[in-house]
Design a protein around this motif. Sequence first.
Motif, mmCIF file in Angstrom:
data_model
loop_
_atom_site.group_PDB
_atom_site.id
_atom_site.type_symbol
_atom_site.label_atom_id
_atom_site.label_comp_id
_atom_site.label_asym_id
_atom_site.label_seq_id
_atom_site.Cartn_x
_atom_site.Cartn_y
_atom_site.Cartn_z
ATOM 1 N N LYS A 53 -119.207 10.681 17.607
ATOM 2 C CA LYS A 53 -120.153 10.036 18.517
ATOM 3 C C LYS A 53 -120.647 11.053 19.547
ATOM 4 N N GLY A 54 -121.963 11.093 19.739
ATOM 5 C CA GLY A 54 -122.567 12.039 20.674
ATOM 6 C C GLY A 54 -123.016 13.338 20.047
ATOM 7 N N SER A 55 -122.658 13.571 18.774
ATOM 8 C CA SER A 55 -123.114 14.784 18.084
ATOM 9 C C SER A 55 -124.628 14.728 17.901
ATOM 10 N N ARG A 56 -125.275 15.879 18.011
ATOM 11 C CA ARG A 56 -126.718 15.937 17.842
ATOM 12 C C ARG A 56 -127.082 16.213 16.382
ATOM 13 N N VAL A 57 -128.026 15.425 15.877
ATOM 14 C CA VAL A 57 -128.549 15.607 14.524
ATOM 15 C C VAL A 57 -130.000 16.068 14.655
ATOM 16 N N ALA A 58 -130.240 17.355 14.421
ATOM 17 C CA ALA A 58 -131.594 17.895 14.504
ATOM 18 C C ALA A 58 -132.317 17.688 13.184
ATOM 19 N N THR A 94 -135.817 28.177 18.400
ATOM 20 C CA THR A 94 -134.495 28.726 18.679
ATOM 21 C C THR A 94 -134.030 28.324 20.073
ATOM 22 N N GLN A 95 -134.944 28.348 21.055
ATOM 23 C CA GLN A 95 -134.609 27.916 22.416
ATOM 24 C C GLN A 95 -134.111 26.473 22.426
ATOM 25 N N ILE A 96 -134.818 25.614 21.682
ATOM 26 C CA ILE A 96 -134.443 24.198 21.653
ATOM 27 C C ILE A 96 -133.086 24.013 20.991
ATOM 28 N N LEU A 97 -132.866 24.689 19.871
ATOM 29 C CA LEU A 97 -131.592 24.559 19.168
ATOM 30 C C LEU A 97 -130.432 25.108 19.989
ATOM 31 N N GLU A 98 -130.669 26.185 20.734
ATOM 32 C CA GLU A 98 -129.624 26.721 21.601
ATOM 33 C C GLU A 98 -129.285 25.752 22.721
ATOM 34 N N ASP A 99 -130.282 24.995 23.166
ATOM 35 C CA ASP A 99 -130.051 24.018 24.230
ATOM 36 C C ASP A 99 -129.377 22.760 23.690
ATOM 37 N N ALA A 100 -129.847 22.268 22.540
ATOM 38 C CA ALA A 100 -129.336 21.007 21.988
ATOM 39 C C ALA A 100 -127.983 21.173 21.301
ATOM 40 N N THR A 101 -127.681 22.367 20.808
ATOM 41 C CA THR A 101 -126.456 22.654 20.037
ATOM 42 C C THR A 101 -126.149 21.567 19.017
ATOM 43 N N PRO A 102 -127.041 21.355 18.042
ATOM 44 C CA PRO A 102 -126.804 20.302 17.048
ATOM 45 C C PRO A 102 -125.623 20.622 16.151
ATOM 46 N N VAL A 117 -128.440 28.007 11.177
ATOM 47 C CA VAL A 117 -127.505 27.123 11.852
ATOM 48 C C VAL A 117 -126.269 27.011 10.972
ATOM 49 N N GLU A 118 -125.264 26.377 11.480
ATOM 50 C CA GLU A 118 -124.001 26.329 10.748
ATOM 51 C C GLU A 118 -124.129 25.567 9.434
ATOM 52 N N LYS A 119 -124.882 24.452 9.460
ATOM 53 C CA LYS A 119 -124.989 23.635 8.253
ATOM 54 C C LYS A 119 -126.437 23.209 8.065
ATOM 55 N N MET A 120 -126.916 23.254 6.830
ATOM 56 C CA MET A 120 -128.262 22.789 6.515
ATOM 57 C C MET A 120 -128.176 21.901 5.283
ATOM 58 N N PHE A 121 -128.865 20.747 5.335
ATOM 59 C CA PHE A 121 -128.845 19.824 4.208
ATOM 60 C C PHE A 121 -130.253 19.318 3.943
ATOM 61 N N PRO A 122 -130.753 19.383 2.711
ATOM 62 C CA PRO A 122 -132.076 18.855 2.393
ATOM 63 C C PRO A 122 -132.103 17.339 2.497
ATOM 64 N N LEU A 123 -133.250 16.825 2.824
ATOM 65 C CA LEU A 123 -133.389 15.394 3.086
ATOM 66 C C LEU A 123 -133.047 14.532 1.869
ATOM 67 N N ARG A 348 -132.728 8.479 30.402
ATOM 68 C CA ARG A 348 -131.459 8.573 31.120
ATOM 69 C C ARG A 348 -131.382 9.851 31.942
ATOM 70 N N PHE A 349 -131.670 10.998 31.316
ATOM 71 C CA PHE A 349 -131.579 12.280 32.014
ATOM 72 C C PHE A 349 -132.148 13.375 31.121
ATOM 73 N N TYR A 350 -132.374 14.543 31.720
ATOM 74 C CA TYR A 350 -132.720 15.734 30.955
ATOM 75 C C TYR A 350 -131.427 16.412 30.509
ATOM 76 N N TRP A 351 -131.383 16.770 29.262
ATOM 77 C CA TRP A 351 -130.193 17.411 28.693
ATOM 78 C C TRP A 351 -129.938 18.751 29.390
ATOM 79 N N ASN A 352 -128.722 18.943 29.871
ATOM 80 C CA ASN A 352 -128.319 20.196 30.515
ATOM 81 C C ASN A 352 -129.203 20.572 31.696
ATOM 82 N N ASN A 353 -129.754 19.600 32.400
ATOM 83 C CA ASN A 353 -130.671 19.928 33.491
ATOM 84 C C ASN A 353 -130.600 18.857 34.587
ATOM 85 N N LYS A 354 -129.519 18.888 35.347
ATOM 86 C CA LYS A 354 -129.318 17.891 36.406
ATOM 87 C C LYS A 354 -130.351 18.022 37.522
ATOM 88 N N GLN A 355 -130.761 19.241 37.837
ATOM 89 C CA GLN A 355 -131.688 19.434 38.938
ATOM 90 C C GLN A 355 -133.049 18.806 38.642
#
Length: 490
Positions: A53-58, A94-102, A117-123, A348-355
Amino acid sequence: MFVEQEWILKRAALTPHHIALINLASEEQWTYQQLSEEIGKWSQFFERQQLKKGSRVAVFARNHIQLFAILFACGLRGLIYVPLNWRLSREELTQILEDATPSILLYEEESHCSLVVEKMFPLHLIKHEKATLPSRQDVDLNDPWLMIYTGGTTGRPKGVVLSFQSVNWNAINTIISWGLQEKDRTLNYMPMFHTGGLNALCIPLLMVGGTVIIGDKFEAEAALRATNQYQTTISLFVPTMYQAMIATEYFRENHFPSMNVFLSGGAPCPHPIYDVFHKKGLFFKEGYGLTEAGPNNFYIAREDAYAKKGAVGKSMQFNEAKIINQAGQSCAPREVGELLVRGKHMFRFYWNNKQETANILQDGWLKTGDLAMMDEDGDFYIVGRRKEMIISGGENVYPQEVEQCMLQHPDVQEVAVIGVADNYWGEIVTAFIVCCHQVATILDELNELCHQQLGCYKIPKQIIFLDQLPKTSVGKIDKKALHRLVDSTC
């Protein structure tokens, strides 16, 4: 016990044989029962991958009905769905993936996605599996469901986290305020990495039991033909799409009897487009939203929209809106100020960006950064972005007002107005124009038109003609690119 994220399964139980989704390119159709089965397959797949739960699926893919099965499967398992803008550069992605860490990236084999990325799966990996009901996960209303990255117009893209409450209340509010029904059908070309492609009409219509037709590569005549073929009743397009549609012979020769209303969003709509639809006896109106709120926030009756061109109406049933001046006080009618909204549909909020989260959410209100005004009837008008306001010689100039004026010239197809730095004026009003005929013949006419309708400080001091205006990935005019164009020629 029914839980909030399972409403799509409940809908499938209520209307299993109704058509939920149609893929325009392949003409593949899913009933709600088939959608439920596809969701089950993806849920099993995620369970086997041991995603917590909470894992990101890009997801890196063009528009397709399969994306809804993935989206809802993420919701059932408490995973966060992160759609990626496939039009971005490798560096931007790459910037987005580094931020989201899917934990996983799903991609189309045809896309030749080269990101590492660590894992790639075709649709298509699990299409052959037998479907079963997914196992239940404990999910709170405030838990994240979607994370949609902004376009990065003011810097690095920000991950906008939408909870189950955010998405579901936007849908409920839209259904009730706009009067959506299960007989409604929409044609969606808005990209599904964008909130407009997911939350404007698609998810609300799936909640109410309607039908969503998914298009991918927009082509004006094909979109109009699909509107008639599938007898759509309500659809959202951006203004640049409408410009292309009304220029076709097919539009001029057809009357689109199934359409209750055409919606425009994503950017202020040129007023001449209203006139074209009105002359054909078709209803046309504008909406307003942003990734952080909705994106649906207002309602105006289709019968009132033509008389109030540019109005988005009043706030919907279960949200509020107000306009404040620089002192934080409510604006008087016709006074321009910043638009604030609030309701359960907000992010709810911006990911990794409280300010940045703290900057935009204040005392329960979301500061949109958009300028608006309200008329004496309480109807709202969007004037433009606060950051796009031009200050020339100490006077405030709102680009949209200048653009709407110049668009009245019959030879002007598109206009974008920006402020360009100037040592004397501070900024000078600069207009970029796409026109039908020779540019030299309309300069005097444009100047006269502006003098008739605008104060002298609002009249463009510089007009630049282009073959076409640069567009963003969702079809909006890219004013950042226009600024870069000016900078490169200085």
